[in-house]
Write an enzyme that holds these catalytic residues in place. Structure first.
Site, PDB file in Angstrom:
ATOM      1  N   TYR A  10      17.364  -8.307   2.499  1.00  0.00           N
ATOM      2  CA  TYR A  10      17.225  -7.091   3.270  1.00  0.00           C
ATOM      3  C   TYR A  10      17.748  -7.243   4.702  1.00  0.00           C
ATOM      4  CZ  TYR A  10      15.566  -2.463   3.136  1.00  0.00           C
ATOM      5  OH  TYR A  10      15.552  -1.110   3.097  1.00  0.00           O
ATOM      6  N   GLU A 160      12.228  -1.243   7.137  1.00  0.00           N
ATOM      7  CA  GLU A 160      12.994  -0.764   5.989  1.00  0.00           C
ATOM      8  C   GLU A 160      12.977   0.765   5.997  1.00  0.00           C
ATOM      9  OE1 GLU A 160      11.869  -2.707   2.317  1.00  0.00           O
ATOM     10  OE2 GLU A 160      11.889  -4.665   3.282  1.00  0.00           O
ATOM     11  N   LYS A 209       6.343 -11.529  16.847  1.00  0.00           N
ATOM     12  CA  LYS A 209       6.405 -10.662  15.670  1.00  0.00           C
ATOM     13  C   LYS A 209       5.018 -10.484  15.052  1.00  0.00           C
ATOM     14  CE  LYS A 209       8.509  -8.310  12.727  1.00  0.00           C
ATOM     15  NZ  LYS A 209       9.593  -8.336  11.817  1.00  0.00           N
ATOM     16  N   CYS A 267     -19.437   2.593  30.761  1.00  0.00           N
ATOM     17  CA  CYS A 267     -18.821   3.495  29.780  1.00  0.00           C
ATOM     18  C   CYS A 267     -18.396   2.833  28.472  1.00  0.00           C
ATOM     19  CB  CYS A 267     -17.613   4.186  30.400  1.00  0.00           C
ATOM     20  SG  CYS A 267     -18.099   5.256  31.749  1.00  0.00           S
TER      21      CYS A 267
HETATM   22  N1  LIG Z   1      12.332  -6.766   5.165  1.00  0.00           N
HETATM   23  C1  LIG Z   1      11.992  -6.385   6.377  1.00  0.00           C
HETATM   24  O1  LIG Z   1      11.781  -5.212   6.677  1.00  0.00           O
HETATM   25  C2  LIG Z   1      11.882  -7.405   7.467  1.00  0.00           C
HETATM   26  C3  LIG Z   1      11.873  -6.988   8.805  1.00  0.00           C
HETATM   27  C4  LIG Z   1      11.842  -7.942   9.812  1.00  0.00           C
HETATM   28  C5  LIG Z   1      11.757  -9.291   9.469  1.00  0.00           C
HETATM   29  N2  LIG Z   1      11.740  -9.672   8.161  1.00  0.00           N
HETATM   30  C6  LIG Z   1      11.687 -11.103   7.876  1.00  0.00           C
HETATM   31  O2  LIG Z   1      13.022 -11.536   7.594  1.00  0.00           O
HETATM   32  C7  LIG Z   1      13.010 -12.580   6.614  1.00  0.00           C
HETATM   33  C8  LIG Z   1      13.889 -12.209   5.437  1.00  0.00           C
HETATM   34  O3  LIG Z   1      13.325 -11.054   4.824  1.00  0.00           O
HETATM   35  P1  LIG Z   1      14.109 -10.246   3.715  1.00  0.00           P
HETATM   36  O4  LIG Z   1      13.276  -9.042   3.423  1.00  0.00           O
HETATM   37  O5  LIG Z   1      15.532 -10.057   4.115  1.00  0.00           O
HETATM   38  O6  LIG Z   1      14.047 -11.298   2.495  1.00  0.00           O
HETATM   39  P2  LIG Z   1      14.807 -11.198   1.091  1.00  0.00           P
HETATM   40  O7  LIG Z   1      13.923 -11.884   0.110  1.00  0.00           O
HETATM   41  O8  LIG Z   1      15.229  -9.785   0.842  1.00  0.00           O
HETATM   42  O9  LIG Z   1      16.128 -12.052   1.312  1.00  0.00           O
HETATM   43  C9  LIG Z   1      16.168 -13.442   1.443  1.00  0.00           C
HETATM   44  C10 LIG Z   1      17.500 -13.924   0.895  1.00  0.00           C
HETATM   45  O10 LIG Z   1      17.624 -15.312   1.189  1.00  0.00           O
HETATM   46  C11 LIG Z   1      18.339 -15.903   0.111  1.00  0.00           C
HETATM   47  N3  LIG Z   1      18.167 -17.363   0.121  1.00  0.00           N
HETATM   48  C12 LIG Z   1      17.118 -18.119  -0.252  1.00  0.00           C
HETATM   49  N4  LIG Z   1      17.374 -19.418  -0.077  1.00  0.00           N
HETATM   50  C13 LIG Z   1      18.603 -19.520   0.444  1.00  0.00           C
HETATM   51  C14 LIG Z   1      19.428 -20.604   0.849  1.00  0.00           C
HETATM   52  N5  LIG Z   1      19.026 -21.858   0.761  1.00  0.00           N
HETATM   53  N6  LIG Z   1      20.651 -20.324   1.353  1.00  0.00           N
HETATM   54  C15 LIG Z   1      21.092 -19.069   1.459  1.00  0.00           C
HETATM   55  N7  LIG Z   1      20.351 -17.991   1.089  1.00  0.00           N
HETATM   56  C16 LIG Z   1      19.127 -18.212   0.579  1.00  0.00           C
HETATM   57  C17 LIG Z   1      17.751 -15.221  -1.112  1.00  0.00           C
HETATM   58  O11 LIG Z   1      18.588 -15.368  -2.249  1.00  0.00           O
HETATM   59  C18 LIG Z   1      17.672 -13.781  -0.595  1.00  0.00           C
HETATM   60  O12 LIG Z   1      18.865 -13.083  -0.872  1.00  0.00           O
HETATM   61  C19 LIG Z   1      11.544 -12.794   6.271  1.00  0.00           C
HETATM   62  O13 LIG Z   1      11.027 -13.837   7.069  1.00  0.00           O
HETATM   63  C20 LIG Z   1      10.901 -11.492   6.643  1.00  0.00           C
HETATM   64  O14 LIG Z   1       9.527 -11.646   6.927  1.00  0.00           O
HETATM   65  C21 LIG Z   1      11.810  -8.759   7.156  1.00  0.00           C
END
Ligand SMILES: NC(=O)c1ccc[n+]([C@@H]2O[C@H](COP(=O)([O-])OP(=O)(O)OC[C@H]3O[C@@H](n4cnc5c(N)ncnc54)[C@H](O)[C@@H]3O)[C@@H](O)[C@H]2O)c1
Length: 457
Positions: A10, A160, A209, A267
């Protein structure tokens, strides 16, 4: 700028599209061949507003490519973002396995890279992760943090559903770094992104965060609990919260967001108790609102614990009323602390010029002698007398005159409940109730660590 993004989920997919939109060349890396193929066909790996045209445009302009080859990604970029998942375990611990795997891969790729490399942690991780990732990269690469590479913490704040909009218009851009090179690079990287650019300590950036999201969660449940009480009274909760949000002085504002001592006065204790009791009488469950008072009581106990940990029996309390500039003692939290210490056999000295004055002029005398039978005889308007007679000085409000106390009494132990000082160069022992040490004197820092250990046992 050439950047690589590890993790095309994402956040990674949105980051890749938006960085290319900002004119940077982006290499996406993922262990999933499917996601890599999608990007290389100019398609996003997620369903999200506005993302499709951005990925297509970036691909068509030759600004976006993807690969499973981490060596290629590292060698053809100057900044590598780590944006892999950090799922929770059943107990709430973070699974940092994916982060550590990427750290090892980047480290292995750095072995034969000569240029300085910046690694940026974009995933949501707890304080300490940046340091650990640095150690993994050092071990895997045989290179040194600071000299050959650095690790930056650059948390992502997007939501999202509005991810592209959020990425391009963040409330602020936060970078935790100890590297001047990284600071400069990140200012350049995000120069076209609006909002304040804040460069800060790594651990401050790492915890941000969690503070933000926990507060967002608190806002939601608070709004819901108020709504449930209003509904039981047939009051329009949306009108109530709309008006609540219009107060940008006290409600939606930095006011009250200062870690420090318990609240008191005439208060907040009374009115929050009244709302709790109202909810109880209406059979509306309000666990968050009910938890406010126990948390406040706990902060009084924390103050007592810190004072006790100093191992001295003579305690001077600088300020007894609930805030500076008043003699109002109603629900003043320091009164509870003073009475508890007195009950434990401490020798208490109290300085409060406003309370002492009202005792002399009889304006508040009846209240003081009726409600504070143990304390009223030991309140004085002589600050020096209290400081001289005490080993521990507890600062309980922001009266200006207290700012000279460390300089005038350099051997006293100071317990600060209100962050009287932003930074302090003090020979003696200083401890704040809800912040880590601000004393620039290194010898004192060791003393405080010993004190904290003492408090634990
Ligand atoms: N989704 C949100 O709205 C959001 C918002 C802010 C922060 N975050 C944070 O961002 C981080 C990622 O979230 P996300 O929702 O994108 O996760 P996600 O699960 O959608 O994506 C993670 C990706 O990393 C890949 N991956 C795993 N191991 C890997 C490796 N060794 N090398 C390369 N790629 C690898 C996976 O295949 C996957 O495509 C998390 O820590 C989350 O908490 C998410």
């Amino acid at each position: 700028m050439n950047i690589s993004i590890f993790g095309l989920g994402y956040v990674g997919c949105v980051g890749a599209a938006c960085c290319a939109k900002l004119g940077h060349h982006v290499i996406g890396n993922d262990v999933s061949e499917n996601k890599v193929n999608l990007i290389n066909q100019g398609k996003p790996t997620i369903i999200e507003a506005d993302i499709e045209p951005l990925i297509k445009e970036a691909h068509d302009k030759g600004l976006l490519e993807a690969t499973t080859d981490y060596h290629y990604a590292v060698h053809n970029s100057e900044i590598s973002f780590i944006v892999v998942g950090t799922p929770s375990s059943k107990e709430g611990h973070l699974n940092l396995g994916y982060i550590y795997n990427v750290a090892e891969q980047i480290g292995a790729a750095l072995k034969d890279k000569d240029e300085f490399h910046i690694i940026a942690i974009r995933s949501t991780v707890l304080p300490g992760t940046n340091k650990k990732v640095g150690e993994i990269v050092e071990k895997a690469s045989g290179k040194s943090r600071g000299k050959d590479f650095t690790i930056v913490s650059n948390p992502e704040f997007l939501r999202e559903g509005t991810a592209v909009q959020d990425y391009m218009n963040p409330p602020l851009t936060l970078v935790g770094t100890d590297s001047e090179i990284a600071d400069k690079k990140f200012r350049e990287l995000y120069k076209d992104i609006p909002g304040e650019f804040i460069s800060t300590d790594i651990e401050v950036a790492e915890i941000m965060k969690y503070v933000n999201n926990t507060y967002h969660a608190l806002k939601i449940v608070f709004g819901n609990e108020v709504g449930n009480i209003c509904k039981a009274l047939n009051i329009d909760s949306h009108k109530v919260m709309e008006i609540f949000c219009k107060d940008t002085q006290l409600n939606i504002s930095p006011y009250y967001f200062k870690p420090g001592f318990a609240y008191g006065g005439s208060c907040l204790p009374k009115d929050s108790k009244a709302l709790r009791t109202l909810a109880h009488d209406l059979y509306v469950d309000v666990p968050v609102i009910n938890a406010i008072n126990p948390s406040n009581e706990l902060q009084k106990k924390n103050a007592i614990d810190i004072i006790e940990s100093k191992g001295k029996k003579k305690v001077g309390i600088l300020g007894l009323s609930f805030k500076a500039g008043t003699d109002d003692l109603r629900c003043s939290p320091i009164v509870d602390v003073a009475e508890a210490l007195l009950g434990k056999g401490y020798e208490i000295h109290i300085y409060d010029k406003n309370v002492a004055k009202s005792q002399k002029t009889n304006t508040n005398a009846d209240f003081i002698s009726a409600k504070l039978p143990h304390l009223h005889s030991i309140i004085t308007d002589d600050l020096n007398e209290v400081c001289n007679a005490s080993d521990v000085l507890v600062i309980t409000n922001k009266e200006k005159e207290f700012s000279d106390v460390p300089a005038m009494y350099p051997n006293k132990i100071i317990v600060d409940l209100v962050r009287q000082f932003k930074e302090l160069d003090y020979e003696g022992n200083y401890e704040g109730i809800s912040w880590s040490n601000i004393n620039v004197n290194p010898a004192q820092n060791n003393e405080i660590i010993r004190d904290m250990v003492k408090t634990e046992f």
